[in-house]
Motif scaffolding. Structure first.
Motif, mmCIF file in Angstrom:
data_model
loop_
_atom_site.group_PDB
_atom_site.id
_atom_site.type_symbol
_atom_site.label_atom_id
_atom_site.label_comp_id
_atom_site.label_asym_id
_atom_site.label_seq_id
_atom_site.Cartn_x
_atom_site.Cartn_y
_atom_site.Cartn_z
ATOM 1 N N ARG A 148 0.564 -1.735 0.168
ATOM 2 C CA ARG A 148 0.158 -0.434 0.102
ATOM 3 C C ARG A 148 1.293 1.352 -0.130
ATOM 4 N NH1 ARG A 148 -5.387 -0.124 1.054
ATOM 5 N NH2 ARG A 148 -5.405 1.268 -0.307
ATOM 6 N N GLY A 149 2.099 1.239 -0.170
ATOM 7 C CA GLY A 149 3.477 1.880 0.089
ATOM 8 C C GLY A 149 3.318 2.776 1.375
ATOM 9 N N ILE A 150 3.440 2.274 1.945
ATOM 10 C CA ILE A 150 4.187 3.669 3.465
ATOM 11 C C ILE A 150 5.188 1.311 3.549
ATOM 12 C CG2 ILE A 150 2.724 2.259 5.758
ATOM 13 C CD1 ILE A 150 0.503 2.628 4.301
ATOM 14 N N THR A 151 6.354 1.783 3.038
ATOM 15 C CA THR A 151 7.017 0.766 3.171
ATOM 16 C C THR A 151 8.152 1.149 4.543
ATOM 17 O OG1 THR A 151 8.695 2.963 2.319
ATOM 18 C CG2 THR A 151 7.273 1.115 0.453
ATOM 19 N N ARG A 152 8.965 0.141 4.873
ATOM 20 C CA ARG A 152 9.908 0.291 6.030
ATOM 21 C C ARG A 152 10.824 1.571 6.099
ATOM 22 N NH1 ARG A 152 11.642 -3.724 9.733
ATOM 23 N NH2 ARG A 152 10.385 -5.119 8.812
ATOM 24 N N ASP A 153 11.159 2.277 4.878
ATOM 25 C CA ASP A 153 11.664 3.303 5.546
ATOM 26 C C ASP A 153 11.416 4.544 5.314
ATOM 27 O OD1 ASP A 153 13.527 1.325 3.442
ATOM 28 O OD2 ASP A 153 13.650 2.366 1.461
ATOM 29 N N LEU A 154 10.427 4.477 5.305
ATOM 30 C CA LEU A 154 8.952 5.351 5.397
ATOM 31 C C LEU A 154 8.040 5.379 6.649
ATOM 32 C CD1 LEU A 154 7.389 5.755 1.725
ATOM 33 C CD2 LEU A 154 8.767 7.335 1.765
ATOM 34 N N PHE A 155 8.137 4.010 6.953
ATOM 35 C CA PHE A 155 7.520 4.184 8.140
ATOM 36 C C PHE A 155 8.337 2.976 9.132
ATOM 37 C CE2 PHE A 155 3.699 3.100 10.726
ATOM 38 C CZ PHE A 155 3.482 4.580 11.432
ATOM 39 N N PRO A 156 10.108 3.713 10.190
ATOM 40 C CA PRO A 156 10.452 2.256 9.993
ATOM 41 C C PRO A 156 9.422 1.761 11.201
ATOM 42 C CG PRO A 156 11.085 4.596 10.594
ATOM 43 C CD PRO A 156 9.971 4.548 9.599
ATOM 44 N N LYS A 157 8.565 2.457 11.555
ATOM 45 C CA LYS A 157 8.012 1.182 13.681
ATOM 46 C C LYS A 157 6.780 2.004 13.201
ATOM 47 C CE LYS A 157 9.615 1.553 18.273
ATOM 48 N NZ LYS A 157 7.588 1.552 18.986
ATOM 49 N N LEU A 158 6.658 0.105 13.497
ATOM 50 C CA LEU A 158 4.576 0.181 13.091
ATOM 51 C C LEU A 158 4.189 0.191 14.888
ATOM 52 C CD1 LEU A 158 4.600 -3.305 11.274
ATOM 53 C CD2 LEU A 158 4.060 -0.261 10.495
ATOM 54 N N PRO A 159 2.666 1.301 15.127
ATOM 55 C CA PRO A 159 2.798 0.927 16.568
ATOM 56 C C PRO A 159 2.403 0.116 17.044
ATOM 57 C CG PRO A 159 1.246 2.210 14.701
ATOM 58 C CD PRO A 159 2.308 1.643 13.838
ATOM 59 N N VAL A 160 1.716 0.282 17.774
ATOM 60 C CA VAL A 160 1.614 -0.827 18.512
ATOM 61 C C VAL A 160 0.522 -1.615 18.898
ATOM 62 C CG1 VAL A 160 3.474 -1.316 20.594
ATOM 63 C CG2 VAL A 160 1.296 -0.330 21.153
ATOM 64 N N CYS A 161 -0.531 -0.153 18.486
ATOM 65 C CA CYS A 161 -2.839 -0.718 17.995
ATOM 66 C C CYS A 161 -1.989 -1.373 16.983
ATOM 67 C CB CYS A 161 -3.014 0.639 18.043
ATOM 68 S SG CYS A 161 -2.719 1.544 16.102
ATOM 69 N N LEU A 162 -1.354 -1.846 16.487
ATOM 70 C CA LEU A 162 -1.799 -2.856 15.278
ATOM 71 C C LEU A 162 -1.281 -4.088 15.480
ATOM 72 C CD1 LEU A 162 -0.714 -0.794 11.618
ATOM 73 C CD2 LEU A 162 -2.290 -1.028 12.786
ATOM 74 N N ARG A 163 -1.812 -4.677 15.072
ATOM 75 C CA ARG A 163 -1.263 -6.829 15.298
ATOM 76 C C ARG A 163 -1.622 -7.683 13.894
ATOM 77 N NH1 ARG A 163 -2.634 -8.527 21.277
ATOM 78 N NH2 ARG A 163 -1.361 -7.006 22.064
#
Ligand SMILES: [Zn+2]
Length: 377
Positions: A148-163
């Motif tokens: 969906r275009g949300i890569t690790r480079d752009l968004f390095p740390k996923l929030p804890v509210c996602l599982r």
């Protein structure tokens, strides 16, 4: 008004009135029946909630309780509807009136207990789904978001509210109402789970996005077993109304809240970083962001909130700037009207709040824009 039939009609309840009216063509989902409006048509604009004893048409604005429904469908005035439901008014003794009043109070208390139990059960079951998930980081949720275009480079740390859930069942109400099972499983697959938090900061629902990494943009295809029509690949479970998915908490002194309907769009807005330091929450669904609206002739796109709706999302008191990001939509005027209603609701309830709707390029949501970018990052 001193007429025992008002209480009698309420006592009968919505389900019995629906039967008496012989309403057909509505589809059942739990306590909610949805379908075409008997007054103005359509396919799914009309709904009756048997637990809340309310009906609503999103188009023509028809709404009300049992008596209102009879007025709406039979074209009767209030007294006419009472006659239709209960027959002629009777002369009741003081003792009989007192007895009925006591019985009604008892029924009301019982209904409130039932509503609370229903709510608590939904939240509990939502929490069970949530707790069955694993941390999203380094899971296939990463791969889905990348599609969906949300890569690790752009968004390095996923929030804890996602599982992540590896094989989440997709349930539908059982069309066979004679069956003992109210729900049937029609699909099972990997899903992104998101915790929805209520105004009191507590968990109130789980939001589920089924994905399929082999499909374009990872969008799972879940066909309706009867019609073959694609079903929604995102669903809530619990009591999501009023809640939000708190994807990113901004700087401690920042009072700007940016909200889009979907998780992907909200994350895309975060990555675009148009409001540095702001908080980014997903609004779960448009109806939650909008709340109920005043509808009726000429008001479809007016975006006037029905302030009696006390359950829809409101920003917390610390927010002084609320920005709704408009997702791409098949009916942009309708989306605009809903977002306007939500912003106005917030402004009425939070004096001094500045509200704003940020439009995306025509027919696209921010997420699609990100995907179509020239990719020089
Ligand atoms: Zn209608």
């Amino acid at each position: 008004m001193d007429d025992h039939r008002i209480a009698d009609a309420k006592r009968k309840g919505m389900a019995a009135i629906m039967q008496q009216l012989d309403i057909t063509g509505l589809k059942r989902g739990g306590v909610e029946w949805t379908g075409p409006c008997p007054n103005c048509g359509g396919t799914d604009r009309f709904s009756i909630n048997t637990r809340k004893s309310q009906f609503l048409c999103r188009q023509c604005g028809g709404k009300g309780d049992e008596i209102g429904l009879v007025q709406f469908i039979m074209g009767l005035d209030f007294i006419g509807a009472l006659e239709w439901i209960c027959g002629p008014k009777q002369q009741l003794s003081e003792a009989e009136i007192a007895k009925r009043a006591a019985r009604d109070a008892e029924n009301k208390a019982r209904k409130e207990r039932e509503a609370k139990a229903y709510h608590d059960k939904a939240v509990r079951e939502g929490r069970e789904i949530w707790e069955a998930g694993r941390p999203a980081e380094d899971s296939p949720v990463r791969d889905y978001l990348a599609l969906r275009g949300i890569t690790r480079d752009l968004f390095p740390k996923l929030p804890v509210c996602l599982r992540f859930h590896p094989a989440l069942p997709y349930m539908l109400p059982n069309p066979d109402r004679g069956s003992r099972n109210q729900w049937i499983e029609i699909y099972r697959g990997p899903a992104m789970l998101a915790a929805v938090q209520g105004m009191n900061d507590r968990f109130c629902a789980v939001h589920r996005t089924w994905f399929d990494l082999d499909q374009p943009q990872g969008k799972a295809r879940i066909p309706d077993p009867v019609t073959g029509e694609p079903l929604k690949r995102k669903k809530g479970y619990g009591a999501k109304k009023g809640g939000a998915i708190r994807l990113h908490n901004g700087a401690a002194n920042n009072r700007t809240l940016v909200m889009a309907e979907g998780i992907e769009t909200t994350l895309s807005a975060l990555i675009a970083d148009a409001y540095p330091g702001a908080h980014y929450w997903a609004g779960v669904d448009l109806g939650n962001m909008s709340g109920q609206r005043i509808t009726g002739r000429g008001l479809k796109y007016a975006g006037i909130p029905d302030l009696e709706d006390a359950e829809a999302f409101l920003p917390p008191p610390w927010v002084d700037r609320l920005i709704f990001v408009k997702d791409g939509d098949s009916d942009p005027r309708d989306t605009q009207a809903k977002l306007e209603a939500g912003i106005r609701r917030a402004m009425v309830n939070r004096p001094g709040l500045r509200g704003q709707i940020v439009a995306c390029p025509d027919g696209k949501d921010l997420n699609d824009v990100l995907l179509d970018g020239d990719g020089d990052e």
